[in-house]
Design a protein around this motif. Structure first.
Motif, PDB file in Angstrom:
ATOM      1  N   ALA A  23       0.817  -1.210   0.000  1.00  0.00           N
ATOM      2  CA  ALA A  23       0.000   0.000   0.000  1.00  0.00           C
ATOM      3  C   ALA A  23       0.856   1.268   0.000  1.00  0.00           C
ATOM      4  O   ALA A  23       0.415   2.304  -0.487  1.00  0.00           O
ATOM      5  CB  ALA A  23      -0.925  -0.011   1.216  1.00  0.00           C
ATOM      6  N   LYS A  24       2.083   1.191   0.499  1.00  0.00           N
ATOM      7  CA  LYS A  24       2.925   2.385   0.562  1.00  0.00           C
ATOM      8  C   LYS A  24       3.472   2.782  -0.798  1.00  0.00           C
ATOM      9  O   LYS A  24       3.703   3.954  -1.065  1.00  0.00           O
ATOM     10  CB  LYS A  24       4.083   2.165   1.532  1.00  0.00           C
ATOM     11  CG  LYS A  24       3.640   2.046   2.970  1.00  0.00           C
ATOM     12  CD  LYS A  24       4.814   1.863   3.902  1.00  0.00           C
ATOM     13  CE  LYS A  24       4.326   1.731   5.337  1.00  0.00           C
ATOM     14  NZ  LYS A  24       5.442   1.545   6.261  1.00  0.00           N
ATOM     15  N   ARG A  25       3.684   1.828  -1.687  1.00  0.00           N
ATOM     16  CA  ARG A  25       4.271   2.131  -2.992  1.00  0.00           C
ATOM     17  C   ARG A  25       3.234   2.500  -4.044  1.00  0.00           C
ATOM     18  O   ARG A  25       3.582   3.062  -5.074  1.00  0.00           O
ATOM     19  CB  ARG A  25       5.063   0.934  -3.504  1.00  0.00           C
ATOM     20  CG  ARG A  25       6.314   0.675  -2.725  1.00  0.00           C
ATOM     21  CD  ARG A  25       7.129  -0.378  -3.392  1.00  0.00           C
ATOM     22  NE  ARG A  25       8.320  -0.694  -2.609  1.00  0.00           N
ATOM     23  CZ  ARG A  25       9.154  -1.651  -2.923  1.00  0.00           C
ATOM     24  NH1 ARG A  25       8.929  -2.389  -3.970  1.00  0.00           N
ATOM     25  NH2 ARG A  25      10.204  -1.872  -2.186  1.00  0.00           N
ATOM     26  N   LEU A  26       1.999   2.185  -3.822  1.00  0.00           N
ATOM     27  CA  LEU A  26       0.977   2.440  -4.841  1.00  0.00           C
ATOM     28  C   LEU A  26       0.806   3.920  -5.189  1.00  0.00           C
ATOM     29  O   LEU A  26       0.706   4.254  -6.369  1.00  0.00           O
ATOM     30  CB  LEU A  26      -0.349   1.819  -4.419  1.00  0.00           C
ATOM     31  CG  LEU A  26      -0.390   0.292  -4.510  1.00  0.00           C
ATOM     32  CD1 LEU A  26      -1.740  -0.220  -4.012  1.00  0.00           C
ATOM     33  CD2 LEU A  26      -0.131  -0.182  -5.905  1.00  0.00           C
ATOM     34  N   PRO A  27       0.774   4.857  -4.231  1.00  0.00           N
ATOM     35  CA  PRO A  27       0.643   6.271  -4.619  1.00  0.00           C
ATOM     36  C   PRO A  27       1.811   6.765  -5.472  1.00  0.00           C
ATOM     37  O   PRO A  27       1.622   7.498  -6.434  1.00  0.00           O
ATOM     38  CB  PRO A  27       0.581   7.012  -3.286  1.00  0.00           C
ATOM     39  CG  PRO A  27       0.112   6.008  -2.309  1.00  0.00           C
ATOM     40  CD  PRO A  27       0.665   4.699  -2.783  1.00  0.00           C
ATOM     41  N   ASP A  28       3.019   6.336  -5.121  1.00  0.00           N
ATOM     42  CA  ASP A  28       4.184   6.734  -5.920  1.00  0.00           C
ATOM     43  C   ASP A  28       4.104   6.148  -7.325  1.00  0.00           C
ATOM     44  O   ASP A  28       4.427   6.821  -8.304  1.00  0.00           O
ATOM     45  CB  ASP A  28       5.479   6.286  -5.243  1.00  0.00           C
ATOM     46  CG  ASP A  28       5.740   7.023  -3.948  1.00  0.00           C
ATOM     47  OD1 ASP A  28       5.229   8.155  -3.806  1.00  0.00           O
ATOM     48  OD2 ASP A  28       6.453   6.475  -3.078  1.00  0.00           O
TER      49      ASP A  28
END
Length: 103
Positions: A23-28
């Motif tokens: 979930a942390k890499r999805l916005p980037d």
């Protein structure tokens, strides 16, 4: 395959993507995809001849000229100097190689 993708297919796809990338890499990742698509869209517009308004208002960049080189004789002299340096380096390398082999 009657209807192609159904809602539960999309839900499974989203869950797999979240599990794989976190979930942390999805916005980037989404941000970088958006930037890439914006650049791609601008480039395809440039290819088709449609110029965006931002490019029309831009001031043309100054072009810098490379100073002219002296006559061809100086370039021939430079080539000869470089060739001589290369020959010297090859001789030094051969001498070093023979010293290593003798040891």
């Amino acid at each position: 395959m009657l209807n192609g993708l159904q809602p539960w297919h999309l839900i499974i796809l989203v869950l797999v993507v979240v599990l794989l990338f976190g979930a942390k890499r999805l916005p980037d990742a989404a941000r970088s995809i958006g930037k890439s698509m914006k650049i791609f869209k601008a480039e395809t517009k440039d290819l088709t001849g449609d110029k965006p308004a931002a490019h029309e208002d831009a001031v043309p960049a100054e072009t810098k000229q490379i100073p002219a080189t002296p006559a061809a004789t100086s370039t021939d002299q430079q080539v000869a100097d470089l060739q001589r340096q290369l020959d010297e380096l090859k001789r030094q390398q051969a001498a070093d190689q023979t010293q290593k082999n003798a040891s």
